[in-house]
Design a protein around this motif. Structure first.
Motif, PDB file in Angstrom:
ATOM      1  N   PHE A  24       5.652  11.335   7.930  1.00  0.00           N
ATOM      2  CA  PHE A  24       4.465  11.335   8.791  1.00  0.00           C
ATOM      3  C   PHE A  24       3.321  10.558   8.166  1.00  0.00           C
ATOM      4  O   PHE A  24       2.908  10.839   7.028  1.00  0.00           O
ATOM      5  N   ASP A  25       2.773   9.646   8.931  1.00  0.00           N
ATOM      6  CA  ASP A  25       1.491   9.032   8.615  1.00  0.00           C
ATOM      7  C   ASP A  25       0.408  10.083   8.920  1.00  0.00           C
ATOM      8  O   ASP A  25       0.686  11.087   9.586  1.00  0.00           O
ATOM      9  N   MET A  26      -0.797   9.902   8.441  1.00  0.00           N
ATOM     10  CA  MET A  26      -1.821  10.935   8.626  1.00  0.00           C
ATOM     11  C   MET A  26      -2.880  10.586   9.687  1.00  0.00           C
ATOM     12  O   MET A  26      -2.964  11.245  10.721  1.00  0.00           O
ATOM     13  N   ASP A  27      -3.702   9.549   9.429  1.00  0.00           N
ATOM     14  CA  ASP A  27      -4.790   9.222  10.368  1.00  0.00           C
ATOM     15  C   ASP A  27      -4.209   8.720  11.689  1.00  0.00           C
ATOM     16  O   ASP A  27      -3.412   7.787  11.704  1.00  0.00           O
ATOM     17  N   GLY A  28      -4.611   9.337  12.779  1.00  0.00           N
ATOM     18  CA  GLY A  28      -4.101   8.925  14.092  1.00  0.00           C
ATOM     19  C   GLY A  28      -2.760   9.548  14.432  1.00  0.00           C
ATOM     20  O   GLY A  28      -2.247   9.355  15.533  1.00  0.00           O
ATOM     21  N   ASN A  60      -5.839  -3.511  12.313  1.00  0.00           N
ATOM     22  CA  ASN A  60      -5.682  -3.581  10.859  1.00  0.00           C
ATOM     23  C   ASN A  60      -5.465  -2.218  10.215  1.00  0.00           C
ATOM     24  O   ASN A  60      -5.359  -2.114   8.983  1.00  0.00           O
ATOM     25  N   GLU A  61      -5.406  -1.183  11.043  1.00  0.00           N
ATOM     26  CA  GLU A  61      -5.234   0.173  10.521  1.00  0.00           C
ATOM     27  C   GLU A  61      -4.017   0.247   9.605  1.00  0.00           C
ATOM     28  O   GLU A  61      -2.960  -0.291   9.929  1.00  0.00           O
ATOM     29  N   GLY A  62      -4.197   0.915   8.475  1.00  0.00           N
ATOM     30  CA  GLY A  62      -3.090   1.080   7.532  1.00  0.00           C
ATOM     31  C   GLY A  62      -3.245   0.203   6.301  1.00  0.00           C
ATOM     32  O   GLY A  62      -2.719   0.516   5.244  1.00  0.00           O
ATOM     33  N   VAL A 184       7.015   8.632  11.792  1.00  0.00           N
ATOM     34  CA  VAL A 184       6.073   8.772  12.907  1.00  0.00           C
ATOM     35  C   VAL A 184       4.793   8.036  12.526  1.00  0.00           C
ATOM     36  O   VAL A 184       4.123   8.406  11.556  1.00  0.00           O
ATOM     37  N   GLU A 185       4.468   6.995  13.282  1.00  0.00           N
ATOM     38  CA  GLU A 185       3.322   6.123  12.989  1.00  0.00           C
ATOM     39  C   GLU A 185       2.474   5.942  14.244  1.00  0.00           C
ATOM     40  O   GLU A 185       2.959   6.121  15.364  1.00  0.00           O
ATOM     41  N   ASN A 186       1.225   5.547  14.070  1.00  0.00           N
ATOM     42  CA  ASN A 186       0.376   5.230  15.225  1.00  0.00           C
ATOM     43  C   ASN A 186      -0.181   3.812  15.159  1.00  0.00           C
ATOM     44  O   ASN A 186      -0.851   3.374  16.086  1.00  0.00           O
ATOM     45  N   ALA A 187       0.053   3.110  14.038  1.00  0.00           N
ATOM     46  CA  ALA A 187      -0.594   1.804  13.848  1.00  0.00           C
ATOM     47  C   ALA A 187       0.454   0.686  13.810  1.00  0.00           C
ATOM     48  O   ALA A 187       1.525   0.865  13.231  1.00  0.00           O
ATOM     49  N   PRO A 188       0.137  -0.466  14.396  1.00  0.00           N
ATOM     50  CA  PRO A 188       1.087  -1.583  14.373  1.00  0.00           C
ATOM     51  C   PRO A 188       1.552  -1.941  12.959  1.00  0.00           C
ATOM     52  O   PRO A 188       2.741  -2.157  12.731  1.00  0.00           O
TER      53      PRO A 188
HETATM   54 CA    CA Z   1      -2.379   5.868  10.959  1.00  0.00          CA
END
Ligand code: CA
Length: 241
Positions: A24-28, A60-62, A184-188
């Motif tokens: 798991f990614d955290m932000d978003g 640019n997130e990440g 599980v990610e939210n950023a490109p």
């Molecule tokens: Ca993220």
């Protein structure tokens, strides 16, 4: 789901998937914190004339703070940035961030994590963030889910996302191979990192970007929210196991 899996296996030349760990990614993803990060970056960017838009923040997130500042100083002023400059701008951004209301856990994340834990899979945190209070907050919002030996944070990595490094490190920590891992990610750029590491990558599009950006990064499944991933988890689990 079966089609998504087959495409994944074909792209990577794998024969089968045997899910053992979920990263798991955290932000978003675990926290609904990206709106705050976007506001803070845009304000800091205005102070330093970096020309970052809200869309730029999400695209640019990440990236590490250094890499983010460097890209925009190159673009605006045609020169490299320095450690000192980055530190100053990053502190400015954090100053704005800390004035905003505390980001809340993402709706649907807890029910998803509980299901994954009950099904016996390993759960690993993979974030570029380097906040020391992280584990405390995670343990409060997501009790008995995360463990300090199954975490990759901003302190651990050299390159960070979009390099595959953070997810390769996570695979090492969890002792799994790429075909045993789901991300599980939210950023490109997070998706690019996870796909580069060979994991089955789910993009939860919790921000304002169009789904096409996740398709462009070859996400294996694109869903609109953590809640929708939680809802379809039993089917996805059976497909990937
Ligand atoms: Ca993220």
């Amino acid at each position: 789901m079966k089609n998504n899996l087959n495409k994944y296996l074909k792209n990577h030349g794998f024969e089968q998937m045997r899910l053992k760990a979920v990263f798991f990614d955290m932000d978003g993803v675990l926290y609904d914190s990206m709106k705050n990060h976007a506001i803070a970056w845009v304000k800091a960017s205005e102070d330093y004339n970096l020309g970052m838009s809200e869309n730029d923040v999400y695209m640019n997130e990440g990236r590490t703070g250094f890499s983010t500042v460097d890209i925009f100083t190159q673009k605006q002023f045609g020169r490299n940035t320095s450690e000192e400059e980055v530190e100053e701008i990053y502190l400015c951004k954090m100053g704005y961030y800390n004035t905003l209301p505390e980001a809340q856990p993402m709706p649907g994340a807890l029910s998803l994590l509980k299901q994954i834990k009950n099904d016996g899979f390993q759960i690993v945190l993979v974030t570029g963030s380097g906040q020391h209070s992280l584990l405390e907050r995670l343990n409060h919002d997501y009790p008995d889910i995360f463990h300090s030996d199954l975490m990759v944070t901003g302190f651990d990595v050299k390159y960070g996302k979009p390099d595959p490094e953070p997810y390769l490190m996570a695979m090492q920590k969890a002792a799994v191979r790429p075909w045993e891992a789901m991300v599980v990610e939210n950023a490109p750029l997070g998706v690019r990192s996870a796909v580069g590491a060979g994991a089955f990558t789910v993009a939860c599009n919790t921000g304002p970007l169009p789904d096409t950006v996740f398709d462009d990064e070859n996400a294996n499944l694109i869903l609109p929210s953590l809640q929708s991933l939680s809802d379809c988890w039993p089917v996805l689990r059976d497909t990937l196991s």
